[in-house]
Design a protein around this motif. Structure first.
Motif, mmCIF file in Angstrom:
data_model
loop_
_atom_site.group_PDB
_atom_site.id
_atom_site.type_symbol
_atom_site.label_atom_id
_atom_site.label_comp_id
_atom_site.label_asym_id
_atom_site.label_seq_id
_atom_site.Cartn_x
_atom_site.Cartn_y
_atom_site.Cartn_z
ATOM 1 N N HIS A 1 20.301 10.193 -15.593
ATOM 2 C CA HIS A 1 19.357 9.136 -16.072
ATOM 3 C C HIS A 1 19.758 7.875 -16.303
ATOM 4 O O HIS A 1 18.910 6.873 -15.569
ATOM 5 N N GLY A 2 21.118 7.573 -16.659
ATOM 6 C CA GLY A 2 21.531 6.259 -16.721
ATOM 7 C C GLY A 2 21.774 5.792 -15.227
ATOM 8 O O GLY A 2 21.621 4.331 -15.046
ATOM 9 N N LEU A 3 22.328 6.531 -14.310
ATOM 10 C CA LEU A 3 22.703 5.936 -12.991
ATOM 11 C C LEU A 3 21.052 5.633 -12.421
ATOM 12 O O LEU A 3 21.142 4.679 -11.468
ATOM 13 N N ARG A 4 20.138 6.455 -12.546
ATOM 14 C CA ARG A 4 18.761 6.026 -11.737
ATOM 15 C C ARG A 4 18.295 4.672 -12.521
ATOM 16 O O ARG A 4 17.595 4.049 -11.595
ATOM 17 N N LYS B 1 15.108 7.080 -7.274
ATOM 18 C CA LYS B 1 14.906 7.956 -6.019
ATOM 19 C C LYS B 1 16.435 8.093 -5.476
ATOM 20 O O LYS B 1 16.616 8.740 -4.484
ATOM 21 N N PHE B 2 17.373 7.267 -6.110
ATOM 22 C CA PHE B 2 18.664 7.292 -5.531
ATOM 23 C C PHE B 2 19.490 8.742 -5.572
ATOM 24 O O PHE B 2 20.131 9.131 -4.793
ATOM 25 N N ILE B 3 19.473 9.297 -6.831
ATOM 26 C CA ILE B 3 19.801 10.629 -6.967
ATOM 27 C C ILE B 3 18.806 11.598 -7.017
ATOM 28 O O ILE B 3 17.728 11.257 -7.546
ATOM 29 N N VAL B 4 18.809 12.734 -5.961
ATOM 30 C CA VAL B 4 17.792 13.596 -5.792
ATOM 31 C C VAL B 4 17.951 14.877 -6.620
ATOM 32 O O VAL B 4 19.327 15.220 -6.795
ATOM 33 N N ASN B 5 17.005 15.583 -7.368
ATOM 34 C CA ASN B 5 17.133 16.675 -8.242
ATOM 35 C C ASN B 5 16.617 17.573 -7.302
ATOM 36 O O ASN B 5 15.399 17.764 -7.141
ATOM 37 N N VAL B 6 17.589 18.505 -6.986
ATOM 38 C CA VAL B 6 16.944 19.755 -6.059
ATOM 39 C C VAL B 6 16.978 20.919 -7.500
ATOM 40 O O VAL B 6 17.842 21.504 -7.893
ATOM 41 N N ARG B 7 15.607 21.006 -7.558
ATOM 42 C CA ARG B 7 15.215 21.876 -9.001
ATOM 43 C C ARG B 7 15.899 23.424 -8.897
ATOM 44 O O ARG B 7 15.902 24.125 -7.924
ATOM 45 N N VAL C 1 18.844 23.884 -8.390
ATOM 46 C CA VAL C 1 20.365 23.950 -7.813
ATOM 47 C C VAL C 1 21.369 22.909 -8.277
ATOM 48 O O VAL C 1 22.389 23.093 -8.535
ATOM 49 N N GLY C 2 20.707 21.769 -8.338
ATOM 50 C CA GLY C 2 21.738 20.642 -8.482
ATOM 51 C C GLY C 2 21.454 19.365 -8.262
ATOM 52 O O GLY C 2 19.884 18.859 -8.041
ATOM 53 N N TYR C 3 22.161 18.354 -7.727
ATOM 54 C CA TYR C 3 22.111 17.047 -7.508
ATOM 55 C C TYR C 3 22.429 16.727 -6.116
ATOM 56 O O TYR C 3 23.620 17.225 -5.869
ATOM 57 N N MET C 4 21.785 15.619 -5.653
ATOM 58 C CA MET C 4 22.724 15.153 -4.305
ATOM 59 C C MET C 4 22.101 13.738 -3.897
ATOM 60 O O MET C 4 21.056 13.158 -4.856
ATOM 61 N N VAL C 5 22.751 12.824 -3.225
ATOM 62 C CA VAL C 5 22.293 11.580 -2.787
ATOM 63 C C VAL C 5 21.951 11.992 -1.154
ATOM 64 O O VAL C 5 22.785 12.891 -0.424
ATOM 65 N N GLU C 6 21.237 11.089 -0.360
ATOM 66 C CA GLU C 6 20.948 11.342 0.967
ATOM 67 C C GLU C 6 22.084 10.882 1.808
ATOM 68 O O GLU C 6 22.809 9.960 1.304
ATOM 69 N N LYS C 7 22.195 11.489 3.136
ATOM 70 C CA LYS C 7 23.282 11.221 3.828
ATOM 71 C C LYS C 7 22.718 9.720 4.544
ATOM 72 O O LYS C 7 21.479 9.374 4.594
ATOM 73 N N GLN C 8 23.581 8.901 4.892
ATOM 74 C CA GLN C 8 23.403 7.564 5.247
ATOM 75 C C GLN C 8 22.837 7.708 6.569
ATOM 76 O O GLN C 8 23.133 8.683 7.598
ATOM 77 N N ALA C 9 21.919 6.752 7.029
ATOM 78 C CA ALA C 9 21.252 6.870 8.387
ATOM 79 C C ALA C 9 22.221 6.383 9.343
ATOM 80 O O ALA C 9 23.364 5.794 9.239
#
Length: 220
Positions: free
Chosen positions: A195-198, A204-210, A212-220
């Motif tokens: 929450h603090g990081l967001r 939307k920087f850190i994605v919550n995969v309900r 399962v866990g958390y992720m950040v998107e791959k760079q384009a």
């Protein structure tokens, strides 16, 4: 990161441990080869810093055992053995890098980070997503060209995520990265830091995969 340091020189070991832990890493430090092998069979590490001249079991023997059982953990050799045949022998045995004592701690840490980035398929120290830029080598974070200040635990979570963009890290995996072997952890501690990081980097920087866990998107 979770790091195994195998070094029998007390002064060198203490200095390395202090330097690494000051960057919010978790360090297991052992001073003999037998205990190091036992720990490597029980736990996984992001990187191993390995001396060669060790009591009870030589560093090359430890390295050979690691690679024979298929363990691909990055290994950085730290040793006073500086002849070309010894370097070649260690590299053929499966070492990923070789640093001769005495060495500068900053160089050791830089080489270690480079090994870990390569092990996760990342060569560049920079992670960029939109207006957020993260330099994992210097631990500098900026958003809209302004510096973002993170706590040590926020950084530990962020570093774990950007080390494997596109990969989902479970809450238990992040707890291991942030708290090491501590057992008295609030059940929602990771969520609090996320929450603090967001708030600092964007919702939307850190994605919550309900579930399962958390992720950040791959760079384009």
């Amino acid at each position: 990161m979770k790091i195994l340091l195998v070094e029998d020189d007390v002064m060198i070991g203490e200095n390395i441990q202090i330097a690494l832990e000051s960057e919010s890493n978790f360090v297991d430090w052992l001073d003999n080869g037998i205990e190091a092998e036992k720990l490597l069979l029980k736990h996984s590490y992001d990187v191993v810093l390995l001396d060669l001249s060790l009591p009870q079991r030589d560093g090359i023997e430890i390295l050979n055992s690691l690679r024979k059982r298929g363990d691909t953990v990055p290994v950085l050799i730290m040793t006073a053995r500086d002849t070309v045949p010894e370097r070649v022998s260690a590299l053929y045995a499966g070492a990923d890098d070789y640093l001769v004592k005495p060495f500068d701690l900053d160089e050791l840490i830089a080489r270690m980070h480079a090994l870990v980035r390569r092990s996760f398929g990342r060569i560049d120290a920079l992670y960029c997503a939109g207006d957020v830029i993260i330099n994992s080598a210097t631990r500098q974070v900026s958003k809209k060209q302004e510096q973002v200040i993170l706590s040590s635990r926020e950084w530990a979570i962020l570093d774990a995520l950007i080390s494997r963009p596109g990969a989902i890290l479970s809450r238990s995996r992040l707890e291991e990265k942030v708290f090491g072997d501590l057992t008295d952890i609030d059940s929602n501690a990771i969520e609090v830091y996320i929450h603090g990081l967001r708030k600092k980097l964007g919702q939307k920087f850190i994605v919550n995969v309900r579930g399962v866990g958390y992720m950040v998107e791959k760079q384009a």
